[in-house]
Design a protein around this motif. Sequence first.
Motif, PDB file in Angstrom:
ATOM      1  N   MET A 102      47.365  24.637  62.483  1.00  0.00           N
ATOM      2  CA  MET A 102      46.161  23.788  62.352  1.00  0.00           C
ATOM      3  C   MET A 102      45.069  24.575  61.559  1.00  0.00           C
ATOM      4  O   MET A 102      44.872  23.881  60.301  1.00  0.00           O
ATOM      5  N   PHE A 103      44.847  26.039  61.651  1.00  0.00           N
ATOM      6  CA  PHE A 103      44.003  26.616  60.857  1.00  0.00           C
ATOM      7  C   PHE A 103      44.895  26.936  59.443  1.00  0.00           C
ATOM      8  O   PHE A 103      44.230  26.822  58.411  1.00  0.00           O
ATOM      9  N   ALA A 104      45.982  26.966  59.261  1.00  0.00           N
ATOM     10  CA  ALA A 104      46.581  27.545  58.242  1.00  0.00           C
ATOM     11  C   ALA A 104      46.442  25.895  57.144  1.00  0.00           C
ATOM     12  O   ALA A 104      46.358  26.127  56.064  1.00  0.00           O
ATOM     13  N   ARG A 105      46.802  24.860  57.868  1.00  0.00           N
ATOM     14  CA  ARG A 105      46.524  23.516  57.175  1.00  0.00           C
ATOM     15  C   ARG A 105      44.922  23.284  56.661  1.00  0.00           C
ATOM     16  O   ARG A 105      44.778  22.970  55.352  1.00  0.00           O
ATOM     17  N   GLU A 106      44.057  23.604  57.275  1.00  0.00           N
ATOM     18  CA  GLU A 106      42.836  23.496  57.156  1.00  0.00           C
ATOM     19  C   GLU A 106      42.391  24.480  56.116  1.00  0.00           C
ATOM     20  O   GLU A 106      41.491  24.024  55.181  1.00  0.00           O
ATOM     21  N   PHE A 107      42.909  25.702  56.082  1.00  0.00           N
ATOM     22  CA  PHE A 107      42.276  26.686  55.127  1.00  0.00           C
ATOM     23  C   PHE A 107      43.069  26.437  53.896  1.00  0.00           C
ATOM     24  O   PHE A 107      42.462  26.683  52.827  1.00  0.00           O
ATOM     25  N   ALA A 108      44.280  25.881  53.874  1.00  0.00           N
ATOM     26  CA  ALA A 108      44.820  25.442  52.509  1.00  0.00           C
ATOM     27  C   ALA A 108      44.176  24.121  52.146  1.00  0.00           C
ATOM     28  O   ALA A 108      44.177  24.053  50.605  1.00  0.00           O
ATOM     29  N   ALA A 109      43.370  23.307  52.733  1.00  0.00           N
ATOM     30  CA  ALA A 109      42.901  22.155  52.118  1.00  0.00           C
ATOM     31  C   ALA A 109      41.432  22.402  51.433  1.00  0.00           C
ATOM     32  O   ALA A 109      40.965  21.775  50.751  1.00  0.00           O
ATOM     33  N   ALA A 110      40.695  23.489  52.065  1.00  0.00           N
ATOM     34  CA  ALA A 110      39.458  23.518  51.703  1.00  0.00           C
ATOM     35  C   ALA A 110      39.057  24.687  51.952  1.00  0.00           C
ATOM     36  O   ALA A 110      39.397  25.653  52.961  1.00  0.00           O
ATOM     37  N   ARG A 111      38.081  25.488  51.323  1.00  0.00           N
ATOM     38  CA  ARG A 111      37.341  26.829  51.236  1.00  0.00           C
ATOM     39  C   ARG A 111      36.371  26.301  52.514  1.00  0.00           C
ATOM     40  O   ARG A 111      35.233  25.504  52.115  1.00  0.00           O
ATOM     41  N   MET A 112      36.192  26.960  53.589  1.00  0.00           N
ATOM     42  CA  MET A 112      35.356  26.763  54.663  1.00  0.00           C
ATOM     43  C   MET A 112      34.595  28.042  54.957  1.00  0.00           C
ATOM     44  O   MET A 112      35.246  29.125  55.036  1.00  0.00           O
ATOM     45  N   VAL A 113      33.308  27.915  55.508  1.00  0.00           N
ATOM     46  CA  VAL A 113      32.599  29.106  55.576  1.00  0.00           C
ATOM     47  C   VAL A 113      31.697  28.689  56.809  1.00  0.00           C
ATOM     48  O   VAL A 113      31.279  27.747  56.831  1.00  0.00           O
ATOM     49  N   ARG A 131      26.403  26.688  60.562  1.00  0.00           N
ATOM     50  CA  ARG A 131      25.894  25.826  59.420  1.00  0.00           C
ATOM     51  C   ARG A 131      26.857  26.357  58.279  1.00  0.00           C
ATOM     52  O   ARG A 131      27.670  27.422  58.343  1.00  0.00           O
ATOM     53  N   ASP A 132      27.260  25.572  57.252  1.00  0.00           N
ATOM     54  CA  ASP A 132      27.914  25.916  56.121  1.00  0.00           C
ATOM     55  C   ASP A 132      26.980  26.150  54.917  1.00  0.00           C
ATOM     56  O   ASP A 132      25.895  25.781  55.025  1.00  0.00           O
ATOM     57  N   PRO A 133      27.644  26.533  53.725  1.00  0.00           N
ATOM     58  CA  PRO A 133      26.623  26.815  52.720  1.00  0.00           C
ATOM     59  C   PRO A 133      25.768  25.447  52.224  1.00  0.00           C
ATOM     60  O   PRO A 133      25.002  25.679  51.484  1.00  0.00           O
ATOM     61  N   LYS A 134      26.524  24.264  52.485  1.00  0.00           N
ATOM     62  CA  LYS A 134      25.888  22.972  51.944  1.00  0.00           C
ATOM     63  C   LYS A 134      24.872  22.654  53.192  1.00  0.00           C
ATOM     64  O   LYS A 134      24.588  21.477  52.849  1.00  0.00           O
ATOM     65  N   GLY A 135      24.688  23.264  54.199  1.00  0.00           N
ATOM     66  CA  GLY A 135      23.780  22.990  55.157  1.00  0.00           C
ATOM     67  C   GLY A 135      24.386  22.214  56.481  1.00  0.00           C
ATOM     68  O   GLY A 135      23.655  21.620  57.206  1.00  0.00           O
ATOM     69  N   ARG A 136      25.684  21.766  56.196  1.00  0.00           N
ATOM     70  CA  ARG A 136      26.352  20.893  57.406  1.00  0.00           C
ATOM     71  C   ARG A 136      26.256  21.773  58.632  1.00  0.00           C
ATOM     72  O   ARG A 136      26.510  23.068  58.580  1.00  0.00           O
ATOM     73  N   ARG A 137      26.201  21.238  59.688  1.00  0.00           N
ATOM     74  CA  ARG A 137      25.781  21.983  61.002  1.00  0.00           C
ATOM     75  C   ARG A 137      26.677  21.672  62.108  1.00  0.00           C
ATOM     76  O   ARG A 137      27.255  20.468  61.947  1.00  0.00           O
ATOM     77  N   GLY A 138      27.035  22.478  63.163  1.00  0.00           N
ATOM     78  CA  GLY A 138      27.818  22.030  64.279  1.00  0.00           C
ATOM     79  C   GLY A 138      27.517  23.346  65.379  1.00  0.00           C
ATOM     80  O   GLY A 138      26.776  24.119  65.112  1.00  0.00           O
ATOM     81  N   CYS A 139      28.448  23.113  66.150  1.00  0.00           N
ATOM     82  CA  CYS A 139      28.355  23.882  67.382  1.00  0.00           C
ATOM     83  C   CYS A 139      29.591  23.997  68.129  1.00  0.00           C
ATOM     84  O   CYS A 139      30.534  23.195  68.074  1.00  0.00           O
TER      85      CYS A 139
END
Length: 165
Positions: A102-113, A131-139
Motif C-alpha cells: 500500500m505504501f509503495a503504491r501511494e509513494f509512487a503516486a504522489a509526494r506525501m509529507v 498536516r501537509d505543506p498545503k495545510g490539509r489536516r488529519g490524525c
Amino acid sequence: MILRPGVALPTKAAPPPTMGKTPVEICCSIGRIIAHVPWRTPKRKIAMTELTDKRPAAVVRAWIERFNAADPDGIAALYHADAINHQVVFAPVEGRTAIREMFAREFAAARMVCIPDILHEAGDAAILEWRDPKGRRGCGFFTVRGGLITFQRGYWDRQSFQVKG
C-alpha cells in the motif's frame, strides 16, 4: 483565602503549577505530550537497528521519518506481521506485506509529507495530529506493542486531497 484579624498576608504567592507550561501541556491530562510544533526532522535517516526506544511515540516518530522519506520497506518494518492499517476512507489493509505494498503504491503516486502538529502518548497508544505543506489536516491513532505497530487508524478528508492545486 479568608482573612482574619492578626493573620499576616503572604508576601509572595507561590506560582501556579501551570507556570511555564504551554497551553497544550496544561490542557492535556490523558497522556504525555511528546512533540509540539514546530517539528524538526533529523538530518539523517534512522536505521532500524537504531530504534532502541520501543515506546509508541518513538515508533511513530520513526514512522514519520520513514513516511517523509517515502521508504516503504523502512515503514513496513515498523509494523507487526499481522498489523492492520485502516485509513477510514479505504478498506482496512491487513498484514505487513500488504501494508508495505500500500505504501509503495501511494509513494509512487504522489509526494506525501507528514508534518506533525502534536504527538500524544498514553499507554500503548500514540495519537498523531498532522498536516501537509498545503495545510490539509488529519490524525492517526497507533497501537504499539513490543515496539511494533499492531493497529493504525487514520482520519483525513479524502475530498481535500482530490482537489487540484
